[in-house]
Design a protein around this motif. Structure first.
Motif, PDB file in Angstrom:
ATOM      1  N   PRO A 201      -8.323   1.549   8.502  1.00 25.81           N
ATOM      2  CA  PRO A 201      -9.288   1.038   7.503  1.00 25.81           C
ATOM      3  C   PRO A 201      -8.610   0.325   6.330  1.00 25.81           C
ATOM      4  CG  PRO A 201      -9.819   3.290   8.092  1.00 25.81           C
ATOM      5  CD  PRO A 201      -8.504   2.996   8.727  1.00 25.81           C
ATOM      6  N   ASN A 202      -7.438   0.781   5.953  1.00 22.09           N
ATOM      7  CA  ASN A 202      -6.730   0.136   4.841  1.00 22.09           C
ATOM      8  C   ASN A 202      -6.269  -1.264   5.189  1.00 22.09           C
ATOM      9  OD1 ASN A 202      -6.966   2.104   2.934  1.00 22.09           O
ATOM     10  ND2 ASN A 202      -4.954   3.000   3.271  1.00 22.09           N
TER      11      ASN A 202
ATOM     12  N   ALA B  77      -2.883  12.240   4.006  1.00 27.25           N
ATOM     13  CA  ALA B  77      -3.617  12.615   5.226  1.00 27.25           C
ATOM     14  C   ALA B  77      -2.882  13.699   6.005  1.00 27.25           C
ATOM     15  CB  ALA B  77      -3.855  11.383   6.094  1.00 27.25           C
TER      16      ALA B  77
ATOM     17  N   ARG C 188      -7.660  -3.246   7.709  1.00 29.65           N
ATOM     18  CA  ARG C 188      -8.546  -3.938   8.656  1.00 29.65           C
ATOM     19  C   ARG C 188      -8.750  -5.409   8.352  1.00 29.65           C
ATOM     20  NH1 ARG C 188     -13.955  -0.521   7.082  1.00 29.65           N
ATOM     21  NH2 ARG C 188     -13.524  -0.581   4.862  1.00 29.65           N
TER      22      ARG C 188
ATOM     23  N   GLY D 203     -11.462  -4.543  -5.801  1.00 27.89           N
ATOM     24  CA  GLY D 203     -12.396  -3.545  -6.295  1.00 27.89           C
ATOM     25  C   GLY D 203     -11.868  -2.128  -6.249  1.00 27.89           C
ATOM     26  N   ALA D 204     -10.915  -1.887  -5.363  1.00 29.56           N
ATOM     27  CA  ALA D 204     -10.574  -0.494  -5.107  1.00 29.56           C
ATOM     28  C   ALA D 204      -9.278  -0.026  -5.767  1.00 29.56           C
ATOM     29  CB  ALA D 204     -10.486  -0.267  -3.609  1.00 29.56           C
TER      30      ALA D 204
ATOM     31  N   HIS E 148      -8.092   6.982  10.842  1.00 31.58           N
ATOM     32  CA  HIS E 148      -8.994   7.197   9.707  1.00 31.58           C
ATOM     33  C   HIS E 148      -8.459   6.657   8.381  1.00 31.58           C
ATOM     34  CE1 HIS E 148     -11.711   9.581  12.073  1.00 31.58           C
ATOM     35  NE2 HIS E 148     -10.749  10.411  12.428  1.00 31.58           N
ATOM     36  N   VAL E 149      -7.149   6.467   8.288  1.00 36.26           N
ATOM     37  CA  VAL E 149      -6.576   6.077   6.995  1.00 36.26           C
ATOM     38  C   VAL E 149      -5.895   4.705   7.052  1.00 36.26           C
ATOM     39  CG1 VAL E 149      -4.912   6.704   5.204  1.00 36.26           C
ATOM     40  CG2 VAL E 149      -6.329   8.470   6.275  1.00 36.26           C
TER      41      VAL E 149
ATOM     42  N   ASP F 232       1.662   6.687   0.500  1.00 38.57           N
ATOM     43  CA  ASP F 232       0.994   7.830  -0.126  1.00 38.57           C
ATOM     44  C   ASP F 232      -0.244   8.272   0.660  1.00 38.57           C
ATOM     45  OD1 ASP F 232       2.831   7.890  -2.099  1.00 38.57           O
ATOM     46  OD2 ASP F 232       1.452   7.536  -3.764  1.00 38.57           O
ATOM     47  N   ASP F 233      -1.064   7.297   1.057  1.00 40.24           N
ATOM     48  CA  ASP F 233      -2.298   7.643   1.759  1.00 40.24           C
ATOM     49  C   ASP F 233      -1.995   8.397   3.050  1.00 40.24           C
ATOM     50  OD1 ASP F 233      -3.497   6.264  -0.247  1.00 40.24           O
ATOM     51  OD2 ASP F 233      -4.717   4.989   1.046  1.00 40.24           O
TER      52      ASP F 233
ATOM     53  N   GLN G  58      -4.944  10.617  14.051  1.00 40.48           N
ATOM     54  CA  GLN G  58      -6.042  10.703  13.073  1.00 40.48           C
ATOM     55  C   GLN G  58      -5.688   9.935  11.810  1.00 40.48           C
ATOM     56  OE1 GLN G  58      -6.103  15.006  12.927  1.00 40.48           O
ATOM     57  NE2 GLN G  58      -8.141  15.092  13.842  1.00 40.48           N
TER      58      GLN G  58
ATOM     59  N   GLN H 211       0.818  -1.221   0.000  1.00 44.21           N
ATOM     60  CA  GLN H 211       0.000   0.000   0.000  1.00 44.21           C
ATOM     61  C   GLN H 211       0.846   1.262   0.000  1.00 44.21           C
ATOM     62  OE1 GLN H 211      -2.622  -0.598   3.329  1.00 44.21           O
ATOM     63  NE2 GLN H 211      -4.087  -1.761   2.119  1.00 44.21           N
TER      64      GLN H 211
END
Lengths: 322, 280
Positions: free
Chosen positions: B192-193, B175, B195, B277-278, B188-189, B170-171, B184, B167
């Motif tokens: 969830p990525n 953020a 989980r 899917g993402a 939040h980032v 970058d995410d 945070q 992953q």
């Protein structure tokens, strides 16, 4: 005004930047152009605060921000692969910068939602706020990334290869659209690209980088017509190297009957409004490319033509850099 | 002609391979599983209930649940922290840390248990000091927790490291560039990525925490009703020729394994769905 002074950066033994200086005026649209490994992305990330320099300073309006984090610098950063939060809807992505604010700095939920909608309208994605990034096309994702970056009202917009992952048609549309947005919003923007055409088309000023140094910073016109170094001459636009160290653009060569250098034609094709003629200097392996007016009959394959530059450029001590 | 022949030949060997795999699975996995449940219920559901409700068995079940309840959360925290550090930062000793995470996998569990005996046992390095302060680790619950945490450490980290590496960061950078702080960004980032991968790791970690025998056996001391976990209790009952009792407790462990497998399959399915899917 953004000022970068004498920035150096090493990654282990690899020197990414050596003493780079750059000034960006408010409202300018700047392209950092160079091949991979030239240090352009590193420079962009240092300006953003995603990477920290080993030496030198970054100034925003004469204020040294070198020790500030990316969050404190209030810059909008658009990533090459968008870096959208895939588990959040488009609207949530756009609202992220506002919803993570603390205490009284955070707008109300309704205000955040309204702002997200406004930004989505701005990037022409009205009504797609409930979708997830996975359900959007590449161009749409890039626009979401842009809206998300603009939500924090950045002083400076930084874009890393913003069109790199898109196909040609979308890329062209998005380019023009970005340029309009930049002007319309009065942004100061810097983008990184390895595509010279993109840099020349979009930027007010093009900064050509090679091996961790800035070779030339100037208007697209200056960079193309008056390249400061042989590297710029070769990297921006096409260049023929004629005997005597003459650098000549393909469209600056003409066919003559008296004198000139002999070239054996070995390839010929139509390129827009020109004939592109390719050949080799007689008796050598030097490749010559020239563009001829398409309304004239082209030379036949295998024949020898004589060429002369209408316009050329020489560099002192060509190819010998310290 | 030759193509048909080779295809036919391909089909035959394919069928043979599948059959071989199926027979192998049936013989070595399915048969024992069936045997465990058959033995457990051989003398009826009453005998099974009695065996499971026996105070010693019940104590073993409670202890096992307690050990898992302590060691799994600890390893979630350690595993996430280690994976985060390894994948999001470059620091000296990073590769050494990756190697160390694999240590519990490469060392025999018995040796792992012995390490703790040598450290905390009566004749161990810290033994005299612990005895002086009246702290019991070996042959007590803390020792079992330590051994289990050690054994199950790699599960969460091993699951997360490749995922987080893929992953990239970058995410997270996006953020923080938008003004999020570290917490945070994680909440939040990053979380969830990861989980589904994390849940998967937790599941495997839990299965091993409840099922670990070797390391726990060395440090437990086998005190009935006190330091016997379910796997240890099964062995004791078996050695005492209490087959119904042994298989009854064993069947609980086997049931746990089945639940873990089913949950794992569901997670894998969801994980693929979200993952496939993402991206791009």
């Amino acid at each position: 005004m953004i000022k970068v002074q004498n920035i150096t950066k090493h990654f282990g033994a690899f020197a990414a930047l050596y003493g780079v200086d750059l000034e960006v005026q408010p409202g300018e649209f700047i392209a950092l152009l160079g091949p991979s490994g030239s240090g352009k992305t590193t420079l962009l990330r240092i300006i953003a605060g995603l990477e920290f320099q080993d030496g030198g300073q970054v100034l925003f309006n004469d204020e040294d921000v070198s020790s500030r984090s990316v969050g404190e610098r209030q810059v909008g950063f658009v990533f090459q692969h968008y870096a959208l939060f895939r588990h959040m809807t488009v609207a949530e992505n756009v609202a992220f910068g506002l919803s993570v604010r603390k205490g009284k700095n955070r707008p109300t939920k309704a205000a955040i939602r309204a702002r997200a909608e406004e930004l989505l309208r701005l990037v022409q994605l009205e009504g797609l706020g409930h979708r997830y990034p996975g359900q959007l096309s590449g161009g749409q994702r890039q626009r979401v990334a842009l809206a998300r970056a603009l939500a924090i009202e950045p002083k400076l917009l930084l874009l890393d290869e913003p069109f790199g992952a898109l196909d040609a048609k979308v890329r062209k549309d998005l380019r023009r659209w970005l340029k309009d947005l930049h002007t319309q919003m009065g942004l100061t923007s810097i983008f990184v690209t390895h595509d010279q055409e993109e840099a020349l088309e979009l930027a007010d000023r093009v900064v050509v980088m090679d091996h961790g140094r800035i070779d030339q910073a100037g208007t697209p016109e200056q960079v193309y017509m008056e390249p400061a170094t042989p590297f710029v001459s070769h990297f921006v636009g096409e260049t023929n190297l004629l005997p005597g160290g003459l650098h000549v653009r393909p469209h600056d060569l003409e066919i003559v009957t008296d004198g000139g250098d002999p070239v054996v034609v070995d390839n010929l094709f139509r390129k827009g409004g020109f004939w592109r003629v390719e050949g080799k200097l007689a008796g050598s392996d030097t490749v010559i490319e020239l563009d001829l007016d398409a309304s004239l009959p082209p030379p036949a394959l295998g024949t020898t033509i004589f060429i002369r530059p209408r316009r050329s450029k020489t560099f002192p001590q060509t190819g010998v850099s310290p | 002609m030759s193509r048909t022949a080779s295809t036919t030949e391909g089909r035959t060997s394919q069928a043979l391979l599948i059959a071989a795999a199926m027979i192998f699975l049936a013989f070595f996995l399915l048969l024992p599983l069936v045997a465990v449940f058959t033995e457990a219920f051989k003398q009826g559901i009453g005998a099974f209930g009695q065996a499971v409700m026996h105070p010693d068995a019940w104590a073993a079940i409670r202890l096992t649940l307690l050990i898992a309840a302590i060691s799994v959360p600890l390893n979630v925290v350690f595993g996430v922290a280690a994976s985060w550090a390894i994948t999001k930062f470059h620091f000296p000793g990073r590769h050494l840390l990756i190697t160390f995470i694999d240590l519990p996998f490469s060392v025999s569990p018995v040796v792992s248990g012995l390490i703790f005996v040598l450290l905390f046992g009566a004749h161990g390095l810290l033994g005299p000091w612990l005895a002086e302060h009246d702290i019991k680790i070996i042959f007590a619950v803390p020792g079992i927790v330590l051994a289990t945490v050690f054994i199950t450490f790699p599960f969460v980290a091993r699951e997360l490291i490749p995922l987080m590496q893929e992953q990239g960061k970058d995410d997270e950078e996006a953020a923080i560039s938008l003004g999020a702080n570290g917490w945070q960004t994680f909440w939040h980032v990053t979380l969830p990525n990861i989980r589904w991968g994390l849940l998967y790791g937790v599941l495997l970690c839990n299965a091993r925490a409840m099922g670990e025998f070797g390391a726990v056996s060395v440090v437990s001391g086998h005190i009935r009703g006190e330091t016997n976990t379910m796997p240890l209790h099964v062995e004791i009952l078996y050695n005492e020729y209490d087959f119904v009792g042994a298989f009854a407790v064993a069947s609980l462990l086997a049931a746990l394994a089945l639940v873990t497998l089913i949950a794992k399959s569901i997670l894998e399915w969801r994980f693929d769905l979200h993952h496939g899917g993402a991206v791009h």
